[in-house]
Design an enzyme around this catalytic site. Structure first.
Site, PDB file in Angstrom:
ATOM      1  N   MET A 189      35.376  41.869  48.548  1.00 46.48           N
ATOM      2  CA  MET A 189      34.392  40.817  48.734  1.00 46.48           C
ATOM      3  C   MET A 189      33.320  41.295  49.709  1.00 46.48           C
ATOM      4  SD  MET A 189      37.025  37.631  48.973  1.00 46.48           S
ATOM      5  CE  MET A 189      35.789  36.395  49.212  1.00 46.48           C
ATOM      6  N   CYS A 236      29.533  39.803  39.629  1.00 47.94           N
ATOM      7  CA  CYS A 236      28.730  39.219  40.707  1.00 47.94           C
ATOM      8  C   CYS A 236      27.652  38.301  40.119  1.00 47.94           C
ATOM      9  CB  CYS A 236      28.095  40.325  41.553  1.00 47.94           C
ATOM     10  SG  CYS A 236      27.110  39.631  42.893  1.00 47.94           S
TER      11      CYS A 236
HETATM   12  C1  LIG Z   1      31.222  36.017  49.914  1.00 47.94           C
HETATM   13  C2  LIG Z   1      31.820  36.568  48.655  1.00 47.94           C
HETATM   14  C3  LIG Z   1      31.658  37.901  48.360  1.00 47.94           C
HETATM   15  C4  LIG Z   1      32.210  38.430  47.195  1.00 47.94           C
HETATM   16  N1  LIG Z   1      32.029  39.759  46.929  1.00 47.94           N
HETATM   17  C5  LIG Z   1      32.607  40.298  45.819  1.00 47.94           C
HETATM   18  C6  LIG Z   1      32.496  41.683  45.554  1.00 47.94           C
HETATM   19  O1  LIG Z   1      31.861  42.447  46.278  1.00 47.94           O
HETATM   20  N2  LIG Z   1      33.117  42.156  44.445  1.00 47.94           N
HETATM   21  C7  LIG Z   1      33.853  41.339  43.602  1.00 47.94           C
HETATM   22  O2  LIG Z   1      34.416  41.811  42.626  1.00 47.94           O
HETATM   23  N3  LIG Z   1      33.956  40.032  43.847  1.00 47.94           N
HETATM   24  C8  LIG Z   1      33.363  39.490  44.928  1.00 47.94           C
HETATM   25  N4  LIG Z   1      33.501  38.158  45.176  1.00 47.94           N
HETATM   26  C9  LIG Z   1      34.280  37.319  44.245  1.00 47.94           C
HETATM   27  C10 LIG Z   1      35.733  37.252  44.660  1.00 47.94           C
HETATM   28  O3  LIG Z   1      36.306  38.542  44.657  1.00 47.94           O
HETATM   29  C11 LIG Z   1      36.549  36.370  43.704  1.00 47.94           C
HETATM   30  O4  LIG Z   1      36.461  36.896  42.408  1.00 47.94           O
HETATM   31  C12 LIG Z   1      36.076  34.936  43.686  1.00 47.94           C
HETATM   32  O5  LIG Z   1      35.796  34.466  44.988  1.00 47.94           O
HETATM   33  C13 LIG Z   1      37.123  34.029  43.023  1.00 47.94           C
HETATM   34  O6  LIG Z   1      38.392  34.229  43.592  1.00 47.94           O
HETATM   35  P1  LIG Z   1      38.959  33.307  44.788  1.00 47.94           P
HETATM   36  O7  LIG Z   1      38.944  31.882  44.288  1.00 47.94           O
HETATM   37  O8  LIG Z   1      40.348  33.836  45.027  1.00 47.94           O
HETATM   38  O9  LIG Z   1      38.030  33.481  45.928  1.00 47.94           O
HETATM   39  C14 LIG Z   1      32.943  37.608  46.313  1.00 47.94           C
HETATM   40  C15 LIG Z   1      33.116  36.256  46.628  1.00 47.94           C
HETATM   41  C16 LIG Z   1      32.559  35.731  47.767  1.00 47.94           C
HETATM   42  C17 LIG Z   1      32.764  34.267  48.061  1.00 47.94           C
END
Ligand SMILES: Cc1cc2nc3c(=O)[nH]c(=O)nc-3n(C[C@H](O)[C@H](O)[C@H](O)COP(=O)(O)O)c2cc1C
Length: 315
Positions: A1, A93
């Site tokens: 992330m 993204c």
């Molecule tokens: C601030 C932020 C930065 C993120 N950066 C990335 C990233 O660099 N690469 C990626 O694959 N996903 C990125 N994501 C998405 C998360 O990896 C994830 O797929 C998404 O938040 C859904 O999963 P969760 O509900 O467990 O957070 C980002 C999400 C957030 C909120």
């Protein structure tokens, strides 16, 4: 992330049981242009779990070149305590700045280009003996992930992470794990690697829904920011699913996190960057606003640590 999964945080996740961690997304273009800040994102430090480096971009040749640079360590500023455990391609993204360049989730609008990127990166990974994986969403504004996943598997993806939202949904409403099942079903008759379910996993129960739907692994995003203990609970079914760490555990995690960041980035930057990160660990606790205030005013490691040590949540 991006902005979160730096080395210090990945180390924490590994210490609680994450099998591997994925770096912040790394611009393939910037890496091939020798950008120093980008090289920093690809740093792998001692004590981390296996680290997969994630790249984003839209040009197959540039993506392949970036994968080559990362896997051979042949770029200025490269610093690996252990070699990268693989290369992951970001096709998920949703941020305007990224998709307006045709990168990230915009690649789901162009499956041919996405497949060319996948094949080019896979070829490089194969030469280096590491897996090539890809992460994407359900689609741009409707669900195309079953067909898109097949295409990526056929182009060489050895693992697919599916964030169960469309690009149009950004980060809300709730992710739809039943969509992961439809994608898992679509991959069943071809030789695909594991499907990794992602989106809103905050507990063993929410992880299990993905696993029951045919995902072989789960990926945790935002929940880990405040609750890295989640990795331990996922691995230890004997722990209550809603267990929360003690105040002592939370404090010691915050202190070791800031110490780690300061070691890596220096005191001034380390303390500054740790303020908002520490807030995640105490979020929702009564009186956490008072601690956040003190941390926001801390400049030195000593001020930061004494604020944490002295803090008592309101009863
Ligand atoms: C601030 C932020 C930065 C993120 N950066 C990335 C990233 O660099 N690469 C990626 O694959 N996903 C990125 N994501 C998405 C998360 O990896 C994830 O797929 C998404 O938040 C859904 O999963 P969760 O509900 O467990 O957070 C980002 C999400 C957030 C909120």
């Amino acid at each position: 992330m991006a902005g979160f999964t730096d080395a210090a945080f990945r180390r924490i996740c590994g210490s609680f049981g994450a099998d591997y961690a994925v770096s912040e997304m790394i611009s393939a273009v910037a890496l091939t242009r020798d950008d120093a800040k980008t090289a920093e994102l690809a740093k792998i430090t001692p004590g981390e779990p296996p680290v997969v480096l994630q790249i984003f971009g839209r040009d197959p040749a540039v993506m392949a070149r970036a994968a080559e640079l990362l896997l051979s360590g042949d770029y200025r500023g490269c610093s690996y305590a252990a070699p990268p455990a693989g290369i992951d391609i970001n096709m998920g993204c949703p941020v305007r700045k990224i998709v307006s360049n045709g990168e990230g989730s915009a690649l789901m609008l162009d499956p041919d280009r996405a497949a060319r990127i996948m094949a080019a990166v896979r070829e490089v990974c194969e030469r280096h003996g590491v897996p090539a994986s890809v992460k994407f969403r359900l689609g741009w504004d409707s669900e195309i992930s079953p067909a898109f996943a097949r295409r990526m598997a056929e182009a060489g993806a050895q693992k697919i992470t599916l964030h169960c939202r469309t690009r149009a949904q950004m980060y809300a409403p709730s992710a739809d794990p039943s969509a992961a099942k439809r994608t898992a079903d679509a991959l069943r008759d071809i030789a695909a690697g594991p499907l990794v379910g992602n989106g809103d996993i905050t507990s063993r129960r929410t992880a299990q829904v993905y696993l029951d739907g045919g995902c072989r692994e789960v990926a945790i995003g935002r929940a880990a920011l405040g609750d890295p203990w989640l990795f331990r609970r996922l691995k230890h079914p004997e722990e209550p699913d809603d267990a929360r760490p003690s105040l002592g555990e939370i404090k010691s995690l915050v202190l070791s996190f800031v110490a780690d960041v300061v070691r890596e980035k220096g005191e001034e930057r380390g303390v500054r960057e740790s303020r908002s990160r520490a807030a995640y660990f105490i979020k929702g606790m009564r009186g956490s606003a008072a601690l956040r205030d003190r941390l926001n005013r801390a400049v030195t490691m000593e001020q930061f640590a004494s604020a944490v040590e002295a803090w008592e949540p309101e009863p």
